[in-house]
Design a protein around this motif. Structure first.
Motif, PDB file in Angstrom:
ATOM      1  N   TYR A   1      53.124  18.286 -66.310  1.00  0.00           N
ATOM      2  CA  TYR A   1      53.671  16.948 -66.058  1.00  0.00           C
ATOM      3  C   TYR A   1      53.422  16.063 -67.277  1.00  0.00           C
ATOM      4  O   TYR A   1      54.318  15.355 -67.743  1.00  0.00           O
ATOM      5  CB  TYR A   1      53.016  16.356 -64.806  1.00  0.00           C
ATOM      6  CG  TYR A   1      53.774  15.175 -64.259  1.00  0.00           C
ATOM      7  CD1 TYR A   1      54.832  15.352 -63.372  1.00  0.00           C
ATOM      8  CD2 TYR A   1      53.445  13.876 -64.647  1.00  0.00           C
ATOM      9  CE1 TYR A   1      55.539  14.272 -62.883  1.00  0.00           C
ATOM     10  CE2 TYR A   1      54.152  12.793 -64.161  1.00  0.00           C
ATOM     11  CZ  TYR A   1      55.200  12.997 -63.283  1.00  0.00           C
ATOM     12  OH  TYR A   1      55.906  11.928 -62.804  1.00  0.00           O
TER      13      TYR A   1
ATOM     14  N   PHE B   1      72.345  11.945 -54.323  1.00  0.00           N
ATOM     15  CA  PHE B   1      70.972  11.644 -54.738  1.00  0.00           C
ATOM     16  C   PHE B   1      70.202  11.032 -53.585  1.00  0.00           C
ATOM     17  O   PHE B   1      69.046  11.414 -53.304  1.00  0.00           O
ATOM     18  CB  PHE B   1      70.992  10.686 -55.934  1.00  0.00           C
ATOM     19  CG  PHE B   1      69.619  10.267 -56.376  1.00  0.00           C
ATOM     20  CD1 PHE B   1      68.846  11.123 -57.144  1.00  0.00           C
ATOM     21  CD2 PHE B   1      69.100   9.045 -55.999  1.00  0.00           C
ATOM     22  CE1 PHE B   1      67.571  10.752 -57.536  1.00  0.00           C
ATOM     23  CE2 PHE B   1      67.831   8.674 -56.391  1.00  0.00           C
ATOM     24  CZ  PHE B   1      67.072   9.531 -57.167  1.00  0.00           C
TER      25      PHE B   1
ATOM     26  N   TYR C   1      68.594  18.301 -56.961  1.00  0.00           N
ATOM     27  CA  TYR C   1      68.456  17.458 -58.162  1.00  0.00           C
ATOM     28  C   TYR C   1      68.847  18.233 -59.406  1.00  0.00           C
ATOM     29  O   TYR C   1      69.517  17.720 -60.304  1.00  0.00           O
ATOM     30  CB  TYR C   1      66.995  17.012 -58.326  1.00  0.00           C
ATOM     31  CG  TYR C   1      66.555  15.937 -57.360  1.00  0.00           C
ATOM     32  CD1 TYR C   1      67.405  14.911 -56.970  1.00  0.00           C
ATOM     33  CD2 TYR C   1      65.259  15.921 -56.874  1.00  0.00           C
ATOM     34  CE1 TYR C   1      66.982  13.932 -56.109  1.00  0.00           C
ATOM     35  CE2 TYR C   1      64.817  14.942 -56.020  1.00  0.00           C
ATOM     36  CZ  TYR C   1      65.689  13.955 -55.633  1.00  0.00           C
ATOM     37  OH  TYR C   1      65.272  12.968 -54.798  1.00  0.00           O
TER      38      TYR C   1
ATOM     39  N   ILE D   1      50.595   6.262 -58.146  1.00  0.00           N
ATOM     40  CA  ILE D   1      52.057   6.073 -58.097  1.00  0.00           C
ATOM     41  C   ILE D   1      52.433   4.738 -58.742  1.00  0.00           C
ATOM     42  O   ILE D   1      53.454   4.634 -59.437  1.00  0.00           O
ATOM     43  CB  ILE D   1      52.588   6.203 -56.650  1.00  0.00           C
ATOM     44  CG1 ILE D   1      54.133   6.251 -56.636  1.00  0.00           C
ATOM     45  CG2 ILE D   1      52.173   5.062 -55.764  1.00  0.00           C
ATOM     46  CD1 ILE D   1      54.678   7.562 -56.989  1.00  0.00           C
TER      47      ILE D   1
ATOM     48  N   LEU E   1      52.285   5.368 -62.449  1.00  0.00           N
ATOM     49  CA  LEU E   1      53.433   6.159 -62.897  1.00  0.00           C
ATOM     50  C   LEU E   1      54.702   5.323 -62.865  1.00  0.00           C
ATOM     51  O   LEU E   1      55.549   5.432 -63.750  1.00  0.00           O
ATOM     52  CB  LEU E   1      53.576   7.415 -62.026  1.00  0.00           C
ATOM     53  CG  LEU E   1      52.528   8.503 -62.253  1.00  0.00           C
ATOM     54  CD1 LEU E   1      52.749   9.673 -61.310  1.00  0.00           C
ATOM     55  CD2 LEU E   1      52.559   8.985 -63.687  1.00  0.00           C
TER      56      LEU E   1
ATOM     57  N   ILE F   1      57.073   4.660 -65.943  1.00  0.00           N
ATOM     58  CA  ILE F   1      58.479   5.080 -65.968  1.00  0.00           C
ATOM     59  C   ILE F   1      59.386   3.917 -66.350  1.00  0.00           C
ATOM     60  O   ILE F   1      60.337   4.067 -67.121  1.00  0.00           O
ATOM     61  CB  ILE F   1      58.868   5.664 -64.591  1.00  0.00           C
ATOM     62  CG1 ILE F   1      58.204   7.026 -64.414  1.00  0.00           C
ATOM     63  CG2 ILE F   1      60.374   5.782 -64.447  1.00  0.00           C
ATOM     64  CD1 ILE F   1      58.250   7.550 -63.006  1.00  0.00           C
TER      65      ILE F   1
ATOM     66  N   LEU G   1      63.188   9.941 -62.252  1.00  0.00           N
ATOM     67  CA  LEU G   1      61.778  10.042 -62.632  1.00  0.00           C
ATOM     68  C   LEU G   1      60.876   9.549 -61.510  1.00  0.00           C
ATOM     69  O   LEU G   1      59.815  10.116 -61.246  1.00  0.00           O
ATOM     70  CB  LEU G   1      61.513   9.233 -63.909  1.00  0.00           C
ATOM     71  CG  LEU G   1      62.063   9.840 -65.191  1.00  0.00           C
ATOM     72  CD1 LEU G   1      61.870   8.871 -66.350  1.00  0.00           C
ATOM     73  CD2 LEU G   1      61.366  11.154 -65.503  1.00  0.00           C
TER      74      LEU G   1
ATOM     75  N   MET H   1      61.500   9.629 -58.334  1.00  0.00           N
ATOM     76  CA  MET H   1      61.443  10.646 -57.278  1.00  0.00           C
ATOM     77  C   MET H   1      60.485  11.764 -57.668  1.00  0.00           C
ATOM     78  O   MET H   1      59.675  12.235 -56.864  1.00  0.00           O
ATOM     79  CB  MET H   1      62.837  11.236 -57.030  1.00  0.00           C
ATOM     80  CG  MET H   1      63.715  10.408 -56.129  1.00  0.00           C
ATOM     81  SD  MET H   1      62.835   9.814 -54.696  1.00  0.00           S
ATOM     82  CE  MET H   1      62.402  11.367 -53.917  1.00  0.00           C
ATOM     83  N   SER H   2      60.577  12.145 -58.930  1.00  0.00           N
ATOM     84  CA  SER H   2      59.671  13.188 -59.426  1.00  0.00           C
ATOM     85  C   SER H   2      58.214  12.726 -59.301  1.00  0.00           C
ATOM     86  O   SER H   2      57.343  13.483 -58.873  1.00  0.00           O
ATOM     87  CB  SER H   2      60.037  13.497 -60.872  1.00  0.00           C
ATOM     88  OG  SER H   2      58.967  14.062 -61.528  1.00  0.00           O
ATOM     89  N   ALA H   3      57.975  11.449 -59.622  1.00  0.00           N
ATOM     90  CA  ALA H   3      56.606  10.923 -59.526  1.00  0.00           C
ATOM     91  C   ALA H   3      56.141  10.940 -58.081  1.00  0.00           C
ATOM     92  O   ALA H   3      54.981  11.263 -57.797  1.00  0.00           O
ATOM     93  CB  ALA H   3      56.552   9.502 -60.097  1.00  0.00           C
TER      94      ALA H   3
END
Lengths: 705, 495, 173, 101
Positions: B177, C10, C47, C105, C108, C112, D8, D10-12
């Motif tokens: 990751y 999606f 995906y 989260i 992240l 992102i 990204l 969703m991946s997280a």
């Protein structure tokens, strides 16, 4: 060309080989170590070869131009990191040559002596193994051409000393004495290391990262004026290094281990704790004289501590009844003289006294060993007396060495001690403080003469066992083998191998001083001061080595000489008189001044003071930690058990509060932390991953803040 | 800098090819029933293959350094060193496995798996591509899981394997990751191109730092770096002892190799021997903190241990902490220092494990108390005790042993990099470690043995291995010029 | 870049993935969790299709659903016994872990949305990738390809070695 | 409009759910499910960056390798888990704790 100089590496290598042969045999229990002859043949040959080469080196140096009497033999480039280079290299110059001769010469005699002394001991081979290892380490110390090697030797001799003090480790006080020596020396070594590091670091800052003595000598002037926290850097370095020396050479305040170190076998006391290892501090100052000469403040400290120790230890010597204890305090006192000499800037005088002291103190210790053996492991002088009759050789040699240490003309001690005192007095002209130091030195010299002749009188004069009634019944008798059942035996003279060493050393104590006849006496007969000229290149440029000042000898020098000989003679005579004719006097003195006597007898309670000041405080911190452990960390039940077990193990191992104080404090704090961390290792892999993820997140947050 | 295509690269790949061949050939031994009955056949083939691997890697060492297989791996002096290192580690491990009673009944695949991990070590050390890093790391990891759980019917072995798998899988998942984040910022998988991108785009990127942290979780787990160390004690204790010895040296060194290569290649810029971290990634401080935490934890907890393998596990964590200082120091001296340290660690740790295996063979117990009185149990006992003393002294880092020299080089690199606090705390840590290493020495000489029978260390070869390693510990502690030369030429990264 | 149809896909896939993920993370029944993994894999495969990685999507379905899922179900059954209906999948330390994951989260998410990613100027044409992957595996990626084969061989043998003995033990008992 | 960031994110989410599963589950198989999620999130991430970013085939290949190695890892993990079960008659990690401290 210079065969011995080129092959100088043989000198440390020979004892190393001896050590390896005997050591491997001991460790692997090979059959050859059972043969005592083989073991001592190997050990003695090794050190004798070293001695021969040391003599060769001396004559090779003698054949060189006096101004360039220095030779470096690089054996092996050892470390080279960046611009720093340290080699395994041996330096042969007048100073190291003197030290080599003392170590190998006296070392050889003591090896020979040990053949007789250790004859019945089961640890015969182990003893010679350690002895050879010690010689190797000591030679490394004095022959290395850089600080690294000096330090390695320094630690090596410390290790051997520790091993040999605790040689009879089955007997607990011996093990404890070894531990005490170890820990006290660590304190000194800590300061020593910091000093070395500071010196190196500042040289590095100046762009000369060197550890070789020659390199330091060339560049040390760059550090003049540098300051660390308002103190002159060089003074700080000098004092820190000197603190290391107080540990190794048993000076105030770190002298406490040396008297206890007498728990080791007597030859060890003679070799390590009188003649060689304890002089490492003096050698170190002599070797780094160029540093000290730039740091007069440090020199004053050295001289003051030296003079104080000389006087202080001499007074303790008055009231000791154990013959080895008397000699031990005498050693501390004489080392004080050497430091006084070094601190006065009279490096030659200090080294000179080092040499003569090696002769007569080794002779005295070996003599005492002979007495102890002759008396069947008896060390209390009150049980002796009249041994003159039974042990004539021991008596004669002991007496000669005593005269030498008392400083009576023309024995060795006179020349060296007198030179130190004279230089101190002379320095008083620049700085009045030195007059005070001189006074202390003279008082100490009187003390020396008194307690040494007291020992002679108690041991050899009078009748056997006439003072035995003075021994209080509750006094526990202990000798180096442990508690001792007293039995009556007729004393006997020691075997040849032992008396041989005694005789040679006695002769040296008589004539050894003649190599350094002071100008004041020598110029009548045109005898040069050989020793001073010999060492002059090493100490060239050092202040206090008054060149050319010899041409007019002040009358006062003669007066002082006569004065010191006179008081030495007087106090000697007094001591003999009191302890042979007026035996009631000491007892009356004791009844008259019981407290004073007790104070001196108990060595001024220094050990006890240390106990209260240092050790107990450490224990208190320890208790605080334990309290914290109880009250605050109640949850960690398992952990408490671990700590208790750990400390009881440590306590069982050392069983000495001196040691406990340090070890428990450090050990407990670490095992406290360790046990807490150990709790985190739950055995659940989920928790392990949790901690990993938490660690990553913590670092992310640290980054974002 | 030349990037070779597959055909030209094959010559560089010759040593590894031999290992792959050995791997496959040994696997075949399990097929015919009567072949696997000969216990020595597979280890002999493994030994021959490893020796051949070493010989060929001396041969390929003469080739000019190059980036091979379309930029996948780099063949430079650094890689050559790890070939040598992996080969030596494997040889010693094969020997220890033959001598250990724990793995006396293994079949051919045990040796094949050892060879497979050995293959992974130089591959990981040479990786230049994020994909290769992951692949080589997994090659080492997955085969290690199997070896750790090889004693299928003991509770501890299976438990250790499960923990290892779960920890390893998660750590490598986190690592990819992180690598994917780095890929997302720089748009390339090639470490050299990553550096070039970072030099030309010096804007601060949060993803880069976090990606790096996550990557470090993967590397850190391989080298047991705090806080990714926690699997290590359990796994080391549960695994068969020779496997523990191997894991604590070989794969760990590989982890260090890739950590250093990645940091030095992708995240720093070479400025005449000093590797300057690229702006805004303060990798030096970060690694210094990791190093300090790792060595301190290892040393402190090792003090508490009673199981010899667990004890050595914590000791190995502490040593990982020392070696991590090289990742903080970021200069050529540090590279040299860590390479030297690895050699010294190989010698002394393998030696300690060899004695431990002898003791476990003798007593059947893994407790530290099995060492009690070892020095007084006959000639063989004295020999083992002397050797163990030397290894302990060396692990502490005292002269005149090779461990001292290794520490010396490392600490001087740290001082060269002017991270004084780390050097001071590192030295203090060494002092702490003296306590627990001395404990073993104390056990061996000053405590009574439970049984007074002479120590069972039979045969000629096993004692001579122990003596050889002990002699190397002292010999290289005094004459380390040859090693010093080796480290000097090996401390070169092609980038 | 994306058509509304794809947006819809999606959203649907995200629903599947989140639901499956939550089942895996929170369900108390191991069988539910194991089957939910299927849903998550299918969602991720979706995906992959949206992201133009058709071959990867197929492999995802084949390897995971065809291989790993079957393995899992075997393992679940073998370790719990077929007769056992309550296949518990309990959790520990949830109170300590939940904040950790929430912080993670959030971090992240911040990462992102604040990072400047390396983005190509031109949108990608979605085209079949199988041929290109095949070529790359035998040219540029030859070494990883070969190394993976060694790894898989080792895994195969090792797994058999562990399991072979396991069968024996079960037979005995 | 769906953007890169949504993918990204969703991946997280998958990644964090995987981590949560790993750190909370008692059952070995439960933990393994979590690691599969983590690995899948990583593979997804790579494909996303490949699609929006450098647009070469390497991202697909990387994802392929991740899937293949994850499968290998799962196989080993299950085999090892079985040996654990044979030794302890359970795969609850709180009950298989001989190694700790």
């Amino acid at each position: 060309m210079h065969f011995f100089l080129e092959n100088i590496w043989v000198i440390p290598l020979a004892p190393l080989i001896g050590f390896l042969i005997n050591g491997l045999g001991c460790f692997l229990r090979l059959p050859y170590v059972k043969s005592r002859k083989f073991v001592h043949f190997v050990a003695c040959t090794a050190i004798f070869v070293a001695f021969v080469f040391a003599v060769g080196v001396f004559f090779d140096l003698l054949g060189m131009d006096p101004a360039h009497r220095s030779f470096t033999k690089t054996l092996y480039p050892w470390i080279s990191i960046g611009s720093l280079e340290a080699n395994v290299a041996f330096l042969a110059d007048p100073l190291s040559a003197v030290m080599m001769l003392i170590i190998t010469g006296v070392g050889f005699l003591i090896h020979v002596y040990s053949i007789g002394y250790m004859h019945e001991d089961p640890g015969f081979a182990r003893f010679f193994t350690y002895l050879n290892l010690f010689c190797f380490a000591m030679l490394l110390l004095v022959m290395g051409d850089n600080i690294f090697m000096l330090f390695i030797g320094w630690e090596g001799v410390g290790l051997c000393s520790y091993l040999l003090i605790g040689f009879w480790y089955e007997h607990k006080p011996n093990a404890v004495a070894g531990m005490k020596a170890f820990i006290v020396n660590r304190i000194g070594d800590f300061a020593f290391l910091i000093g070395l590091f500071l010196l190196f670091w500042f040289l590095y800052q100046q762009g000369h990262p060197t550890v070789a003595f020659s390199g330091i000598q060339e560049n040390v002037h760059l550090l003049e004026g540098a300051k660390v926290g308002g103190i002159s850097l060089l003074a700080l370095v000098g004092i820190l290094l000197f603190i290391g020396a107080t540990g190794k050479s048993a000076q105030i305040p770190l002298y406490v281990w040396l008297p206890d170190a007498m728990a080791g076998p007597t030859p060890v006391s003679a070799l390590i704790h009188a003649a060689t290892m304890v002089t490492a501090g003096i050698y170190m100052i002599g070797r780094l004289n160029f540093v000290y000469s730039l740091a007069p403040e440090a020199l004053v400290v050295v001289a003051t501590v030296g003079a104080l120790t000389a006087l202080f230890a001499a007074t303790i010597g008055f009231a000791q009844n154990d013959i080895k204890k008397v000699l031990a305090y005498s050693t501390v006192s004489q080392l004080g003289y050497m430091f006084l000499g070094m601190g006065t800037g009279a490096y030659t005088a200090g080294i000179f006294h080092l040499m003569t002291h090696a002769f007569f103190k080794a002779c005295l210790f070996l003599g005492s060993g002979s007495v102890i053996l002759g008396m069947h492991h008896e060390q209390d002088m009150r049980r002796m007396g009249g041994l003159k009759k039974y042990m004539p050789v021991t008596y004669m040699t002991f007496l000669l060495a005593t005269i030498a240490i008392a400083g009576i003309f023309p024995f060795a001690g006179f020349f060296s001690k007198d030179e130190i005192l004279w230089k101190t007095f002379e320095s008083g002209g620049h700085q009045y403080w030195y007059y005070v130091l001189w006074g202390m030195g003279v008082l100490g010299a009187m003390g020396t003469a008194f307690y040494m002749f007291r020992a002679v009188a108690m041991t050899f004069f009078g009748k056997l066992g006439e003072r035995a009634h003075e021994i209080a019944p509750n006094e526990v008798e202990e000798d180096e083998h442990g508690p001792h059942q007293h039995e009556h035996h007729t004393p006997h003279e020691s075997p040849k191998s032992m008396t041989f060493a005694l005789v040679v050393l006695a002769i040296l104590s008589v004539v050894g001083g003649l190599v350094g006849i002071p100008y004041a006496l020598g110029h009548f007969f045109h005898i040069p001061n050989f020793f001073e000229e010999w060492l002059a290149p090493v100490f060239a440029g050092a202040h206090g080595e008054g060149h050319g000042a010899h041409h007019d000898v002040p009358v006062i020098e003669y007066m002082l000489m006569v004065f010191s000989v006179a008081i030495a003679l007087a106090t000697s005579a007094l001591a003999v008189y009191i302890y042979t004719k007026r035996k009631d006097l000491p007892a009356r003195f004791v009844t008259r001044f019981p407290r004073l006597h007790r104070l001196v007898h108990e060595k001024y309670y220094v050990d006890e003071i240390y106990q209260v000041l240092v050790v107990n405080n450490l224990l208190r911190i320890n208790q605080l930690l334990a309290l914290f452990d109880q009250k605050v960390v109640d949850g960690f039940v398992n952990f408490a058990g671990t700590v208790v077990r750990f400390s009881s193990k440590v306590a069982g191992f050392t069983d000495n509060r001196w040691v406990d104080g340090f070890v428990n404090l450090v050990g407990n704090s670490i095992s406290f932390a360790g046990a807490s961390l150990r709790k985190a290792q739950t055995g659940l892999v989920q928790n392990y991953l949790y901690i990993a993820v938490a660690g990553v997140i913590a670092l992310m947050i640290w980054r974002l803040l | 800098m030349e990037i070779l295509n597959n055909q030209d690269s094959l010559w560089y790949f010759l040593p590894e090819s031999v290992l792959i061949l050995t791997f496959v050939v040994i696997l075949l031994f399990d097929l015919p029933e009567n072949w696997s009955k000969n216990r020595l056949l597979a280890p002999i083939v493994a030994t021959i293959g490893t020796v051949l691997f070493l010989a060929l890697s001396f041969y390929t060492q003469q080739f000019p350094e190059a980036i091979t297989f379309h930029g996948m791996i780099i063949n430079d002096a650094f890689t050559d060193f790890f070939r040598l290192f992996a080969g030596l580690t494997a040889l010693i491990t094969i020997f220890l496995s033959l001598k250990s009673k724990e793995v006396a009944q293994v079949r051919a695949e045990y040796w094949a798996l050892l060879v497979g991990i050995t293959l992974g070590i130089p591959m990981l050390a040479a990786s230049n591509n994020l994909l290769m890093i992951y692949l080589a790391l997994e090659l080492i990891s997955i085969l290690s899981y199997i070896l750790v759980g090889y004693l299928h019917n003991t509770k501890t072995s299976s438990e250790a394997a499960v923990k290892y798998v779960l920890y390893g899988a998660t750590a490598s998942g986190v690592m990819i990751y992180g690598l994917s984040l780095i890929f997302g910022v720089t748009g390339t998988l090639n470490a050299i191109e990553i550096r070039q991108f970072l030099i030309s785009n010096p804007a601060e990127q949060l993803a880069l730092f976090i990606g790096l942290l996550m990557t470090l979780a993967g590397f850190g787990y391989k080298i047991s770096m705090v806080p990714f160390h926690m699997w290590a004690p359990d796994v080391y204790q549960g695994a068969p002892t020779p496997v523990t010895a191997f894991l604590s040296v070989g794969p760990k060194a590989a982890g260090f190799a890739i950590l250093l290569r990645f940091i030095y290649t992708a995240l720093t810029q070479d400025q005449g021997g000093v590797y300057v971290p690229l702006k805004y990634i303060d990798i030096s401080t970060l690694m210094a903190v990791f190093a300090l935490a790792t060595m301190t934890l290892g040393n402190f907890v090792a003090l508490q241990q009673t199981n010899i393998k667990r004890f050595l596990a914590y000791s190995s964590i502490a040593h990982a902490g020392y070696m991590l200082m090289a990742a903080a120091a970021l200069n050529t001296e540090a590279l040299r220092g860590v390479i030297f340290y690895m050699i010294s660690y190989l010698i002394m740790n393998m030696g300690a494990f060899a004695v431990a295996i002898a003791v476990i063979n003798d007593s059947g117990s893994e407790e530290l108390s099995a060492f009690k009185g070892l020095g007084n149990r006959g000639r063989k006992g004295a020999l083992a005790a002397v050797a163990m003393t030397l290894f302990m002294v060396s692990l502490t880092g005292l002269p005149p042993t090779v461990g001292f020299v290794g520490k010396f080089y490392l600490f001087s690199a740290v001082i060269e990099a002017k991270i004084y606090w780390l050097a001071v705390l590192g030295v203090l840590n060494s002092v702490v470690s003296l306590y627990y290493y001395a404990k073993i020495i104390k056990y061996m000489y000053f405590e009574e043995a439970k049984e007074q029978k002479p120590f069972a260390l039979t045969g000629f070869s096993f004692p001579s291995l122990i003596v050889g390693l002990a002699a190397a510990t002292v010999f290289f502690g005094i004459f380390w010029n040859a090693l010093s030369y080796l480290t000097e030429i090996s401390a070169h990264l092609l980038m | 870049m994306m058509t509304p149809m794809q947006d819809l896909a999606f959203a649907a896939l995200s629903g599947i993935v989140i639901a499956a993920g939550c089942l895996i993370a929170f369900s108390r029944n191991l069988v539910y969790s194991a089957f939910a993994l299927l849903g998550a894999f299918v969602g991720v495969a979706g995906y992959f299709v949206l992201l133009g990685a058709d071959f990867v999507a197929v492999i995802q379905l084949l390897v995971y659903i065809g291989g790993i899922m079957v393995l899992y179900l075997f393992a679940v059954l073998m370790t719990s016994g077929i007769g056992d209906v309550t296949l518990t999948n309990r959790s520990i330390a949830t109170k300590a872990s939940a904040p950790l994951c929430i912080v993670l989260i959030i971090l992240l998410g911040k990462l992102i949305y604040t990072t400047e990613w390396y983005v190509a100027a031109e949108p990608t044409e979605i085209a079949p990738t199988t041929a290109a992957i095949g070529n790359a595996l035998l040219t540029e990626y030859l070494l990883p390809f070969e190394l993976a084969s060694v790894l898989l061989l080792g895994t195969l043998v090792g797994t058999v070695a562990l399991a072979r003995r396991g069968v024996k033990v079960i037979k005995k008992s | 409009m769906i953007q890169m960031q949504h993918f990204l994110m969703m991946s997280a989410v998958i990644f964090v759910l995987g981590i949560y599963t790993v750190v909370t589950r008692k059952n070995v198989l439960g933990i393994l499910l979590g690691t599969e999620l983590v690995l899948n999130a990583a593979a997804l991430n790579i494909v996303i960056f490949g699609f929006y970013g450098n647009q070469t085939i390497e991202s697909s290949i990387y994802a392929l390798f991740v899937i293949v190695l994850a499968a290998a890892e799962a196989a080993v993990a299950l085999a090892v888990g079985l040996t654990l079960y044979q030794n302890f008659k359970t795969i609850d990690t709180t009950e298989t704790r001989e190694l700790k401290g």
